[in-house]
Design a protein around this motif. Structure first.
Motif, PDB file in Angstrom:
ATOM      1  N   THR A  50      -9.171  11.255 -26.753  1.00  0.00           N
ATOM      2  CA  THR A  50      -9.646   9.973 -26.315  1.00  0.00           C
ATOM      3  C   THR A  50     -10.705  10.531 -25.369  1.00  0.00           C
ATOM      4  O   THR A  50     -10.333  11.019 -24.361  1.00  0.00           O
ATOM      5  CB  THR A  50      -8.930   9.373 -27.291  1.00  0.00           C
ATOM      6  OG1 THR A  50      -8.180   8.915 -28.031  1.00  0.00           O
ATOM      7  CG2 THR A  50      -9.681   7.834 -26.220  1.00  0.00           C
ATOM      8  N   VAL A  51     -11.910   9.773 -25.233  1.00  0.00           N
ATOM      9  CA  VAL A  51     -12.455   9.768 -24.142  1.00  0.00           C
ATOM     10  C   VAL A  51     -12.026   8.503 -23.153  1.00  0.00           C
ATOM     11  O   VAL A  51     -12.379   7.653 -23.332  1.00  0.00           O
ATOM     12  CB  VAL A  51     -13.850   9.569 -23.754  1.00  0.00           C
ATOM     13  CG1 VAL A  51     -14.633   9.975 -22.810  1.00  0.00           C
ATOM     14  CG2 VAL A  51     -14.700  10.990 -24.733  1.00  0.00           C
ATOM     15  N   LEU A  52     -11.467   8.843 -21.743  1.00  0.00           N
ATOM     16  CA  LEU A  52     -11.040   7.783 -20.957  1.00  0.00           C
ATOM     17  C   LEU A  52     -11.716   7.578 -19.703  1.00  0.00           C
ATOM     18  O   LEU A  52     -12.506   8.479 -19.489  1.00  0.00           O
ATOM     19  CB  LEU A  52      -9.368   8.730 -20.796  1.00  0.00           C
ATOM     20  CG  LEU A  52      -8.177   9.178 -21.598  1.00  0.00           C
ATOM     21  CD1 LEU A  52      -7.238   9.898 -21.145  1.00  0.00           C
ATOM     22  CD2 LEU A  52      -8.158   7.372 -22.086  1.00  0.00           C
ATOM     23  N   GLY A  53     -11.132   6.094 -19.210  1.00  0.00           N
ATOM     24  CA  GLY A  53     -11.515   6.134 -17.904  1.00  0.00           C
ATOM     25  C   GLY A  53     -10.751   5.619 -17.016  1.00  0.00           C
ATOM     26  O   GLY A  53      -9.698   5.788 -17.429  1.00  0.00           O
ATOM     27  N   GLU A  74      -8.953   4.062 -22.877  1.00  0.00           N
ATOM     28  CA  GLU A  74      -9.883   4.336 -22.831  1.00  0.00           C
ATOM     29  C   GLU A  74     -11.272   3.735 -22.969  1.00  0.00           C
ATOM     30  O   GLU A  74     -11.055   2.950 -22.299  1.00  0.00           O
ATOM     31  CB  GLU A  74      -9.776   3.297 -24.385  1.00  0.00           C
ATOM     32  CG  GLU A  74     -10.962   3.334 -25.420  1.00  0.00           C
ATOM     33  CD  GLU A  74     -10.787   3.340 -27.300  1.00  0.00           C
ATOM     34  OE1 GLU A  74     -10.178   4.306 -27.928  1.00  0.00           O
ATOM     35  OE2 GLU A  74     -10.592   1.966 -26.860  1.00  0.00           O
ATOM     36  N   TRP A  75     -12.370   4.834 -22.416  1.00  0.00           N
ATOM     37  CA  TRP A  75     -14.025   4.037 -21.618  1.00  0.00           C
ATOM     38  C   TRP A  75     -14.427   3.901 -22.896  1.00  0.00           C
ATOM     39  O   TRP A  75     -14.731   3.950 -24.087  1.00  0.00           O
ATOM     40  CB  TRP A  75     -14.146   5.850 -21.525  1.00  0.00           C
ATOM     41  CG  TRP A  75     -15.702   5.607 -21.402  1.00  0.00           C
ATOM     42  CD1 TRP A  75     -15.619   5.520 -20.018  1.00  0.00           C
ATOM     43  CD2 TRP A  75     -16.860   5.694 -21.653  1.00  0.00           C
ATOM     44  NE1 TRP A  75     -17.721   5.324 -19.739  1.00  0.00           N
ATOM     45  CE2 TRP A  75     -18.214   5.765 -21.025  1.00  0.00           C
ATOM     46  CE3 TRP A  75     -16.773   6.009 -23.085  1.00  0.00           C
ATOM     47  CZ2 TRP A  75     -19.194   5.457 -21.414  1.00  0.00           C
ATOM     48  CZ3 TRP A  75     -18.465   5.878 -23.507  1.00  0.00           C
ATOM     49  CH2 TRP A  75     -19.271   5.485 -22.800  1.00  0.00           C
ATOM     50  N   ASN A  76     -15.471   2.957 -21.906  1.00  0.00           N
ATOM     51  CA  ASN A  76     -15.865   2.114 -22.418  1.00  0.00           C
ATOM     52  C   ASN A  76     -16.673   1.465 -21.275  1.00  0.00           C
ATOM     53  O   ASN A  76     -16.805   0.901 -20.203  1.00  0.00           O
ATOM     54  CB  ASN A  76     -15.339   0.837 -22.952  1.00  0.00           C
ATOM     55  CG  ASN A  76     -16.220  -0.351 -24.333  1.00  0.00           C
ATOM     56  OD1 ASN A  76     -17.564  -0.976 -23.426  1.00  0.00           O
ATOM     57  ND2 ASN A  76     -15.589  -0.553 -25.090  1.00  0.00           N
ATOM     58  N   PRO A  77     -18.353   1.779 -21.133  1.00  0.00           N
ATOM     59  CA  PRO A  77     -19.572   1.562 -20.407  1.00  0.00           C
ATOM     60  C   PRO A  77     -19.441   0.178 -20.396  1.00  0.00           C
ATOM     61  O   PRO A  77     -20.016  -0.716 -19.152  1.00  0.00           O
ATOM     62  CB  PRO A  77     -20.721   2.211 -21.404  1.00  0.00           C
ATOM     63  CG  PRO A  77     -20.492   1.937 -22.874  1.00  0.00           C
ATOM     64  CD  PRO A  77     -18.677   2.148 -22.888  1.00  0.00           C
TER      65      PRO A  77
END
Length: 120
Positions: free
Chosen positions: A41-44, A54-57
């Protein structure tokens, strides 16, 4: 002929990483009550807490900037191993937030590149 589908396991997105775990860090990942983030999972990173989500722009808490890739699954909130720098990953094996568009994924891949993580 039977078609077999391989499940993506922990770290299955990693093609190459730095020697001696140079590419990895440990951080607190917060998936939320009763939630689980799958591996890759791509994270921020939330600025106020320093926790990874969880990354979300669309986020406005700091986690709109890509900060890491989760290597192992996380349920609720716990320390986890993260891919943070100097690596190559399989772009098709990355997990994105629900509803991520092709444009969102392109933005996320550019964010990974800024960390030295190249998605192929």
């Amino acid at each position: 002929m039977t078609v077999l589908t391989e499940k993506l396991g922990p770290g299955s997105c990693i093609i190459q990483e730095g020697a001696d775990y140079y590419s990895r860090d440990v951080g607190v990942v917060s998936a939320g009550a009763g939630a689980t983030y799958p591996p890759n999972t791509v994270l921020g990173k939330v600025t106020a807490t320093g926790k990874f989500v969880e990354w979300n722009p669309s986020n406005v808490d700091g986690s709109q900037t890509v900060a890491a890739i989760l290597i192992y699954p996380v349920t609720e909130e716990q320390e986890a191993t993260l891919l943070r720098r100097h690596a190559q990953v399989k772009s098709l094996a990355l997990n994105w937030f629900t509803g991520a568009t092709a444009g969102n994924k392109t933005t996320g891949i550019a964010g990974l590149a800024a960390l030295g993580i190249i998605a192929r």
